[in-house]
Design an enzyme around this catalytic site. Structure first.
Site, short mmCIF file in Angstrom:
data_model
loop_
_atom_site.label_atom_id
_atom_site.label_comp_id
_atom_site.label_asym_id
_atom_site.label_seq_id
_atom_site.Cartn_x
_atom_site.Cartn_y
_atom_site.Cartn_z
N CYS A 64 3.10 -17.88 -1.59
CA CYS A 64 2.79 -16.93 -0.53
C CYS A 64 2.11 -17.68 0.61
CB CYS A 64 1.85 -15.85 -1.08
SG CYS A 64 1.18 -14.72 0.14
N ASP A 119 -7.67 12.51 -2.32
CA ASP A 119 -7.21 13.02 -3.61
C ASP A 119 -8.23 14.06 -4.08
OD1 ASP A 119 -5.74 13.42 -5.84
OD2 ASP A 119 -5.89 11.39 -6.62
N CYS A 169 -3.70 -17.35 0.96
CA CYS A 169 -2.96 -18.37 0.21
C CYS A 169 -2.70 -19.62 1.04
CB CYS A 169 -1.65 -17.79 -0.31
SG CYS A 169 -1.93 -16.40 -1.40
N CYS A 201 0.18 -15.92 3.06
CA CYS A 201 -0.76 -15.03 3.72
C CYS A 201 -2.02 -15.85 4.08
CB CYS A 201 -1.09 -13.84 2.81
SG CYS A 201 -2.30 -14.19 1.53
N ASP A 218 -3.97 19.64 -9.08
CA ASP A 218 -2.92 19.93 -10.05
C ASP A 218 -3.34 19.45 -11.44
OD1 ASP A 218 -2.64 17.32 -8.67
OD2 ASP A 218 -1.15 16.97 -10.22
ZN LIG Z 1 -1.05 -14.60 -0.37
#
Ligand SMILES: [Zn+2]
Length: 645
Positions: free
Chosen positions: A272, A87, A277, A274, A122
């Site tokens: 979740c 950026d 988790c 993942c 910009d």
């Molecule tokens: Zn998770």
């Protein structure tokens, strides 16, 4: 360079070529702070992130980072060999009102540190500013854009569309940026809309830009990092996203889900699986130190974000993006605002004519989908005869359920609560057979049915309505179907059906051009498989979506319709390639039928309307001319006599 691989709604799966490497979109880039990295980019790569975005302005301002980046490159600085976008400091400009770098200087700097994608400096205009200020900013951004493009070298350069919350100004800005030689287009100045949940306005801003960008470049929606927005943003035609949210939210004890955000202190169960988790409990994470907690939340936030990108991609591949957008929209009333606003925009020209998944009616909003709009438009192409016969919706295939067939005397239609009217002659065409709905009807369905039946009935001298459809209030009621059980394999009934399919698929007049005296061979499944003109095979009828695939002989008959109907006209240089059976590439298209829709069967011709081949379009008529790269038409058959090498 950017090419399309697959699409649904206005969403697409594309391949962006960067320094010889292909990166697939939709693409999510985690924002990396060059001076503090809690989770290393390398590790993000293992999670499935192909690229990251970092800030060249921060690098430039820090002597140590700057020297390292200039000496070894930004990839080494981040110890990351994936895609690095940088950026320019526009964000700092919007936050602090000024930056200590010139617009050209920062483009040069991004190039000199080896950024894969750089961004112009910009002027980000926040929502709700005065029109005069917004116009001034757009003019300044455009000036900077013009000056930046010649400096990009081998770096891809991203030009940003600004214009605050003024759709007309966004439109103008998009035309300005779209007219320059950028590699990526971006929509900027929308973070405040997203953080304030002003999703209706966000949709207006994005759609007014996207509809006026040429479409052949990926579109980056700056600051869109929450997975609850990915499906909608992709359906609007955005391709690249960046997420600072994963880290900012984590720092603040917030846990991201595709349906919204939860506070760690309120979570009793992680919804979740993942790695984070599934190996800890919310209580354990709460008891971690500040750094450990932020680390766990960041990781989860990243996993759940990339998972949603994959879910969106799968939905595009299978043609169920709309259903996903709708499911996400129902997780927050303000997101529903965004979705309803999106439905007001016409994207029918970008939506593929055939999909591998069925159309699911999930509520009155489904009636505003491109598929319904397209069908209602195409209904105008068919339906002649003495008498219109209306039957209630039933199990598919309808003609089998009822044991009836359309004839010259009786044009039989199903009163469909999803598509209004389904003429039996086109009952097998996608999505008329390939749709499902709940048995309970919504009021809007009944309204559609009534208005559609009333409209369609105007084409006939007489209307006969099954007694179960008395509520339609039209036609002479009947109960006995015996009078309509004609021989469906009788030559004139077959021709009637084939003419209707051709008109429905290729446009009015196609039935006459293609199906005069046509005959059919039937498959064992009791459906028409192939279509003949005399002894010549002119088309096959695809079992999965009921559309015609033309043979060269059939395609040549279709050329009786005036140019450019159903045609892709290629430049002279491409003629030999098409004759060899190779795909037509976008850069070789001289002209195309503006009515062309993605995945439609088309005829490829040279500039003198000489037949070259027939195949499937991957792009819309407008895109055929805008795109420089990628397959425009996948050739199935080429001119007879030409042999495949
Ligand atoms: Zn998770």
């Amino acid at each position: 360079m950017f090419e399309l691989k697959s699409r649904d709604a206005a969403g697409r799966i594309g391949a962006l070529t960067i320094r010889g490497r292909k990166i697939e979109t939709p693409l999510l880039l985690p924002v990396i702070n060059p001076s503090i990295q809690q989770i290393e980019p390398k590790e993000m790569q293992k999670m499935g992130f192909e690229g990251v975005i970092t800030n060249s302005y921060i690098i430039k301002r820090d002597e140590e980072l700057r020297e390292l980046a200039l000496e070894k490159g930004v990839h080494k600085l981040l110890d990351f060999d994936g895609l690095v976008m940088t950026d320019s400091g526009s964000y700092q400009l919007s936050e602090y009102g000024s930056v200590e770098v010139g617009p050209e200087e920062i483009v040069e700097f991004q190039k000199s540190i080896g950024s894969d994608i750089g961004v112009i400096l910009d002027i980000p205009t926040p929502p709700d500013v005065g029109l005069e200020k917004a116009e001034k900013d757009v003019a300044e951004t455009q000036k900077r854009a013009v000056n930046s493009v010649p400096l990009k070298g081998d770096m891809l350069l991203c030009g940003t569309v600004q214009g605050s919350t003024y759709p007309a100004l966004r439109e103008r800005a998009a035309k300005g940026i779209g007219g320059l030689d950028f590699d990526i287009h971006a929509i900027g100045g929308v973070v405040p809309l997203m953080s304030d949940y002003r999703f209706g306005e966000l949709v207006d801003v994005v759609m007014s830009a996207n509809r006026h960008l040429p479409g052949d470049k990926p579109v980056h929606l700056f600051g869109c990092g929450h997975p609850m927005l990915f499906a909608l943003a992709c359906a609007m035609g955005c391709d690249i996203f960046d997420s600072a949210a994963y880290a900012l939210y984590a720092k603040d004890g917030r846990y991201i889900t595709p349906r919204g955000t939860l506070r760690l202190k309120e979570i009793r169960e992680f919804p979740c699986s993942c790695p984070v988790c599934s190996s800890t409990t919310p209580q354990e994470v709460r008891e971690m130190g500040e750094r450990g907690r932020a680390d766990a939340l960041q990781r989860h936030n990243l996993y759940v974000s990339i998972e949603e990108i994959k879910r969106v991609k799968q939905a595009i591949h299978e043609g169920s993006l709309f259903e996903l957008v709708e499911a996400r929209a129902k997780s927050h009333p303000y997101l529903l605002d965004g979705f309803k606003r999106f439905l007001k925009y016409d994207i029918e020209h970008l939506d593929p004519v055939t999909k591998s998944s069925a159309f699911f009616y999930t509520g009155p909003d489904s009636l505003k989908r491109a598929e319904v709009k397209r069908h209602l438009g195409r209904l105008g192409r068919i339906g002649q005869g003495e008498t219109l016969v209306l039957l209630p919706d039933a199990n598919k295939p309808y003609s089998k359920t009822y044991g009836v067939t359309s004839t010259k005397e009786h044009h039989i239609c199903i009163a469909s609560p999803v598509f209004g009217i389904i003429p039996l002659v086109v009952e097998d065409v996608y999505p008329l057979t390939q749709h499902e709905r709940p048995s309970e009807l919504d009021r809007e369905q009944v309204e559609l049915l009534k208005s559609c039946a009333e409209d369609y009935a105007k084409k006939f001298k007489k209307v006969m309505t099954h007694k179960d459809l008395e509520f339609l209030g039209i036609g002479e009621l009947f109960g006995d179907l015996k009078g309509f059980s004609a021989d469906r394999r009788k030559a004139e009934n077959v021709e009637l059906k084939l003419r209707a399919i051709a008109d429905y698929q290729f446009g009015s007049g196609a039935g006459e051009a293609l199906m005069r005296g046509a005959t059919a061979k039937w498959a064992r499944t009791d459906r028409i498989r192939s279509v003949y003109s005399g002894s010549e095979l002119i088309a096959t009828l695809r079992a999965h979506d009921g559309f015609l695939t033309l043979t060269p002989e059939g395609a040549m008959k279709l050329l009786e319709l005036p140019s450019p109907a159903n045609r892709v006209i290629v430049i002279d240089d491409a003629v030999e390639f098409v004759r060899d059976g190779k795909s037509v590439f976008a850069g070789f298209v001289a002209d195309a039928d503006p009515e062309m829709r993605p995945y439609q069967e088309v005829v490829v011709v040279d500039k003198s309307d000489e037949f070259l081949g027939t195949g499937r379009a991957l792009l819309s008529g407008g895109e055929m001319k805008a795109f420089k790269k990628g397959v425009a038409v996948k050739i199935r058959h080429r001119a007879p006599g030409d042999t495949i090498k």
